[in-house]
Design a protein around this motif. Structure first.
Motif, PDB file in Angstrom:
ATOM      1  N   GLY A 121      77.399  69.024  39.728  1.00 26.46           N
ATOM      2  CA  GLY A 121      77.806  69.235  38.341  1.00 26.46           C
ATOM      3  C   GLY A 121      78.973  68.340  37.995  1.00 26.46           C
ATOM      4  O   GLY A 121      79.963  68.287  38.725  1.00 26.46           O
ATOM      5  N   GLY A 127      73.711  67.827  36.900  1.00 18.80           N
ATOM      6  CA  GLY A 127      73.968  68.222  35.519  1.00 18.80           C
ATOM      7  C   GLY A 127      75.321  67.766  35.037  1.00 18.80           C
ATOM      8  O   GLY A 127      76.232  67.475  35.813  1.00 18.80           O
ATOM      9  N   ALA A 129      77.868  67.850  31.008  1.00 17.02           N
ATOM     10  CA  ALA A 129      77.945  68.388  29.645  1.00 17.02           C
ATOM     11  C   ALA A 129      77.000  67.619  28.722  1.00 17.02           C
ATOM     12  O   ALA A 129      76.308  68.193  27.886  1.00 17.02           O
ATOM     13  CB  ALA A 129      79.381  68.292  29.148  1.00 17.02           C
ATOM     14  N   SER A 130      76.962  66.292  28.899  1.00 13.20           N
ATOM     15  CA  SER A 130      76.061  65.461  28.080  1.00 13.20           C
ATOM     16  C   SER A 130      75.555  64.300  28.933  1.00 13.20           C
ATOM     17  O   SER A 130      76.003  64.109  30.069  1.00 13.20           O
ATOM     18  CB  SER A 130      76.810  64.911  26.860  1.00 13.20           C
ATOM     19  N   THR A 167      71.441  68.675  31.036  1.00 16.80           N
ATOM     20  CA  THR A 167      72.685  68.536  30.266  1.00 16.80           C
ATOM     21  C   THR A 167      72.849  69.769  29.378  1.00 16.80           C
ATOM     22  O   THR A 167      71.868  70.322  28.871  1.00 16.80           O
ATOM     23  CB  THR A 167      72.667  67.267  29.375  1.00 16.80           C
ATOM     24  N   GLU A 168      74.101  70.153  29.210  1.00 19.89           N
ATOM     25  CA  GLU A 168      74.350  71.360  28.417  1.00 19.89           C
ATOM     26  C   GLU A 168      73.975  71.162  26.956  1.00 19.89           C
ATOM     27  O   GLU A 168      73.538  72.101  26.298  1.00 19.89           O
ATOM     28  CB  GLU A 168      75.826  71.765  28.542  1.00 19.89           C
ATOM     29  N   ASP A 169      74.135  69.916  26.444  1.00 28.11           N
ATOM     30  CA  ASP A 169      73.783  69.679  25.033  1.00 28.11           C
ATOM     31  C   ASP A 169      72.343  69.189  24.876  1.00 28.11           C
ATOM     32  O   ASP A 169      71.897  68.912  23.763  1.00 28.11           O
ATOM     33  CB  ASP A 169      74.770  68.690  24.390  1.00 28.11           C
ATOM     34  N   LYS A 201      67.547  70.982  29.132  1.00 32.74           N
ATOM     35  CA  LYS A 201      68.722  71.559  28.460  1.00 32.74           C
ATOM     36  C   LYS A 201      69.251  72.746  29.274  1.00 32.74           C
ATOM     37  O   LYS A 201      68.487  73.584  29.736  1.00 32.74           O
ATOM     38  CB  LYS A 201      68.344  72.004  27.047  1.00 32.74           C
ATOM     39  N   GLY A 202      70.557  72.772  29.426  1.00 33.67           N
ATOM     40  CA  GLY A 202      71.172  73.901  30.129  1.00 33.67           C
ATOM     41  C   GLY A 202      71.973  73.431  31.321  1.00 33.67           C
ATOM     42  O   GLY A 202      72.237  72.239  31.492  1.00 33.67           O
ATOM     43  N   ARG A 203      72.382  74.386  32.129  1.00 32.97           N
ATOM     44  CA  ARG A 203      73.166  74.074  33.321  1.00 32.97           C
ATOM     45  C   ARG A 203      72.256  73.900  34.528  1.00 32.97           C
ATOM     46  O   ARG A 203      71.121  74.390  34.525  1.00 32.97           O
ATOM     47  CB  ARG A 203      74.146  75.218  33.597  1.00 32.97           C
ATOM     48  N   ASP A 234      70.507  76.867  35.757  1.00 32.93           N
ATOM     49  CA  ASP A 234      69.362  77.386  34.978  1.00 32.93           C
ATOM     50  C   ASP A 234      68.055  76.813  35.512  1.00 32.93           C
ATOM     51  O   ASP A 234      66.977  77.300  35.181  1.00 32.93           O
ATOM     52  CB  ASP A 234      69.470  76.969  33.498  1.00 32.93           C
TER      53      ASP A 234
END
Ligand code: FES
Length: 262
Positions: free
Chosen positions: A119, A145, A147-148, A168-170, A176-178, A181
């Motif tokens: 991460g 992963g 944030a973007s 990616t969180e965005d 999409k996601g962490r 997930d």
């Protein structure tokens, strides 16, 4: 047992800016590269030559190891004065490197499959690991992963060693996601060993998932460091053994999840 380390005047072969404060640097440092193992780190004097400002070295993960060439790559984020000064250096400059330091990832494991969970800048130490595991004939799945999409600048390099899942969180790149997930049972499964590096919340979630499934897991911890060699007690973490406080710089940075309280 503490392994031999060197303080070596390394020469920068290249330095690239990858955007969003991230840099990739290769340093010719044959003594350090010759002993380096995935998961270990180097302690770098970031200021100008002969300067004592900043006084303390900065601990930076080894991103890739090239023993034949005698070089290591570091992938780092500018987070303060030391790394800002490091980012100003160019090919041909010398830097003082101390290393390799710490306990790296456990490599000689029986599991056929390795799942690497990274991460943010926790991706940095996992590339050397992926390289080594692939060499050992392990099936490597990297779940990375950020944030973007900007935070996945080095993710593509993992494709050379196995399967890559990006998140990616965005949602700007990959799923999409962490990362947690997307760590489904089918990815973890039997005969698997998980290696994780990233923010503490991510490590806790990975440790919980793997613990429930009975999948062994190693985590690489981050800590503020001064000496980097176990002398100042500035980097302790909490052990699962009562009253024990392992030093991240010397006893880690890599621990089994059964060894530390996250
Ligand atoms: Fe000094 Fe770890 S940084 S003991």
């Amino acid at each position: 047992m503490y392994k031999k380390m060197y303080i070596e005047e390394g020469k920068i072969s290249y330095q690239y800016y990858l955007g969003n404060g991230q840099f990739l640097m290769e340093v010719f440092s044959p003594q350090v590269a010759g002993r380096a193992l995935p998961g270990q780190f180097v302690h770098i004097a970031c200021g100008p030559a002969l300067s004592t400002d900043p006084l303390l070295r900065r601990p930076i993960s080894i991103h890739r190891i090239n023993k034949e060439q005698g070089s290591i790559e570091i992938y780092y984020l500018v987070v303060g004065k030391g790394t800002e000064l490091l980012g100003m250096k160019s090919a041909g400059d010398n830097i003082s490197i101390m290393g390799p330091l710490g306990r790296g990832f456990a490599l000689e494991q029986k599991a056929k499959k390795a799942v690497l969970v990274g991460g943010g800048m926790g991706i940095a130490p996992l590339l050397a690991l992926a390289q080594e595991l692939a060499k050992e004939g392990k099936e490597v799945v990297s779940v990375l992963g950020a944030a973007s999409g900007a935070g996945l600048a080095r993710a593509g390099a993992f494709l050379a060693y196995g399967k890559l899942i990006e998140a990616t969180e965005d949602g700007s790149r990959g799923l999409k996601g962490r990362v947690t997930d997307h760590l489904e049972a089918s990815i973890l499964g039997n005969d698997t060993l998980v290696y994780a590096c990233g923010p503490l919340a991510m490590l806790r979630a990975v440790a919980e998932m793997t613990g429930k499934m009975g999948v062994p897991c190693q985590v690489s911890l981050e800590a503020r460091m001064a000496c980097g060699v176990g002398a100042c007690l500035g980097c302790t973490c909490v052990s699962t053994a009562e009253g024990a406080y392992p030093k991240v710089c010397k006893d880690g940075p890599v621990f089994w999840t059964s060894e530390v309280s996250l």
